[in-house]
Design a protein around this motif. Structure first.
Motif, short mmCIF file in Angstrom:
data_model
loop_
_atom_site.label_atom_id
_atom_site.label_comp_id
_atom_site.label_asym_id
_atom_site.label_seq_id
_atom_site.Cartn_x
_atom_site.Cartn_y
_atom_site.Cartn_z
N TYR A 3 23.23 -8.87 24.72
CA TYR A 3 21.89 -8.39 24.99
C TYR A 3 21.44 -8.85 26.37
O TYR A 3 21.71 -9.98 26.78
CB TYR A 3 20.90 -8.91 23.94
N ARG A 59 12.78 -12.29 15.56
CA ARG A 59 13.44 -11.00 15.70
C ARG A 59 14.04 -10.85 17.09
O ARG A 59 13.37 -11.03 18.10
CB ARG A 59 12.42 -9.88 15.47
N LEU A 60 15.33 -10.48 17.15
CA LEU A 60 15.99 -10.11 18.40
C LEU A 60 16.06 -8.60 18.53
O LEU A 60 15.83 -8.02 19.59
CB LEU A 60 17.39 -10.73 18.46
N ASP A 61 16.42 -7.93 17.44
CA ASP A 61 16.54 -6.47 17.40
C ASP A 61 16.31 -6.04 15.96
O ASP A 61 16.17 -6.90 15.07
CB ASP A 61 17.93 -6.05 17.91
N TYR A 112 16.00 -19.14 18.53
CA TYR A 112 15.69 -19.41 19.94
C TYR A 112 15.30 -20.87 20.13
O TYR A 112 14.74 -21.50 19.24
CB TYR A 112 14.52 -18.53 20.39
N SER A 151 13.50 -10.31 23.60
CA SER A 151 14.01 -9.48 22.52
C SER A 151 13.88 -8.01 22.86
O SER A 151 13.12 -7.62 23.77
CB SER A 151 13.24 -9.78 21.22
#
Length: 377
Positions: free
Chosen positions: A258, A109-111, A118, A264
């Motif tokens: 980001y 999960r990043l957002d 990754y 994250s």
């Protein structure tokens, strides 16, 4: 470093092929449990909306994710691992310290609704916190699994030697290599991958901190926290949902989608906030992996009692509100928490809040109206 006249060519070729490779290869590498130093462990955290992740297992703990999702379809991926800080060194003589780093390419999960593949050391962003003593010999092994997409290596800014370890540690998929160095200079230092294109590997999560304690050690504190800022560059609009792809064009133009703490959005907020008690003296190890964006480190509602600028552990500055941390640099700050509440760790280039650069320290304990509180009436 092994750039020579090939770097421009490699940069262009990687820009052409990395998106294709990311799309074609959806499975992440299985993980191996690795202890970097005695007492060091990697712990999983869930995002703030953890109700939707009750049964999620942290990436890097033996799971794989291989479903390929279109950019328009939200994804619900496990969070990245979060590394902990090993305990202070309890010895007064140099030693040989063995460090094992496994390359892991993981989807996480990043957002909200947004995932990213990754590239990591040991499955976490940042990588493991490496803690040694001045005079120690560090014996470092780096392993790149056969299903990895690219070669990798490591450049530790604590190393005295060409490439900082890069020239001795390059590993192709399916290979493992070792090298050693003596920790000659106390301080807090960044490490990162230095395989071309270097900024691509760093942006994808291949960075962390190494602390070289002085022979007498550091003064005791109540809490130690580990935070590293990084910037990510994505194809498409910033908030497009789905499993997102890397953008070489945005990287070169230094236009990050980001700017985050520990890999994250929300890695250090809500249920994942750092915890402390009123009266605690907190030591924060803060680095900037980058690859491009510097940081104006500030904790809203606190004054740094001591700042060890640019990672140097002698001659601290006192009573500092905000301290600059360059890309590829680090700092150690200390402060005492006097009253309870939620303290925000920010990059005081505050527009970056909208891109994810915020963490929380939640302090519990008794109020002290003599220090902070509303006026009567």
């Amino acid at each position: 470093m092994r750039t020579g006249n090939y770097f421009p060519f490699l940069l262009i070729m990687m820009g052409l092929f990395v998106g294709v490779l990311f799309t074609a290869c959806g499975s992440s590498a299985a993980s191996t449990k690795v202890v970097v130093n005695e007492g060091d462990a990697l712990t999983a955290v869930l995002p703030a909306d953890s109700s939707s992740h009750d049964d999620a297992t942290a990436v890097g703990a033996g799971t794989t994710t291989s479903k390929l999702v279109t950019a328009a379809e939200p994804v619900d991926l496990p969070p990245l691992l979060q590394p902990t800080v090993p305990p202070p060194i309890d010895r007064d003589t140099p030693a040989v310290v063995k460090v094992d780093l496994n390359i892991q390419e993981v989807e996480a999960r990043l957002d909200d609704g947004i995932g990213y593949k990754y590239w990591t050391y040991n499955g976490s962003v940042p990588g493991p916190f490496i803690r040694v003593r001045e005079g120690d010999t560090v014996d470092l092994t780096i392993t790149n699994p056969k299903d990895s997409l690219f070669p990798h290596d490591i450049d530790l800014h604590a190393v005295n030697g060409p490439g900082g370890g890069h020239t001795l540690s390059n590993v192709n998929p399916g290979e493992s290599t070792s090298f050693h160095f003596k920790a000659l200079n106390p301080g807090i230092y960044i490490y990162h991958c230095a395989t071309n294109p270097i900024p691509l590997h760093i942006s994808n999560g291949m960075y962390g901190l190494i602390l070289v304690e002085p022979p007498e050690g550091l003064p005791p504190v109540d809490k130690e926290f580990y935070v590293v800022q990084g910037d990510l560059y994505l194809e498409g609009d910033r908030l497009d949902k789905g499993l997102r792809q890397f953008s070489m064009e945005k990287l070169i133009n230094e236009e990050p989608d980001y700017i985050v703490f520990n890999g994250s959005v929300g890695a250090l907020t809500g249920d994942n906030a750092l915890k402390a008690d009123v009266g605690d003296t907190v030591r924060l190890y803060f680095g900037v992996g980058g690859p491009n964006i510097t940081s104006s480190l500030h904790v809203i509602g606190e004054i740094f009692d001591r700042v060890y600028p640019e990672g140097a552990l002698d001659h601290p500055h006192n009573n500092v509100q905000t301290t600059m941390v360059p890309s590829g640099g680090a700092v150690m700050v200390e402060f005492k928490i006097d009253v309870p509440g939620t303290y925000l760790i920010v990059d005081h280039s505050l527009s970056r809040l909208f891109k994810g650069a915020v963490g929380h320290i939640v302090a519990t304990g008794p109020d002290d109206p003599s220090i902070y509180g509303p006026n009567d009436g």
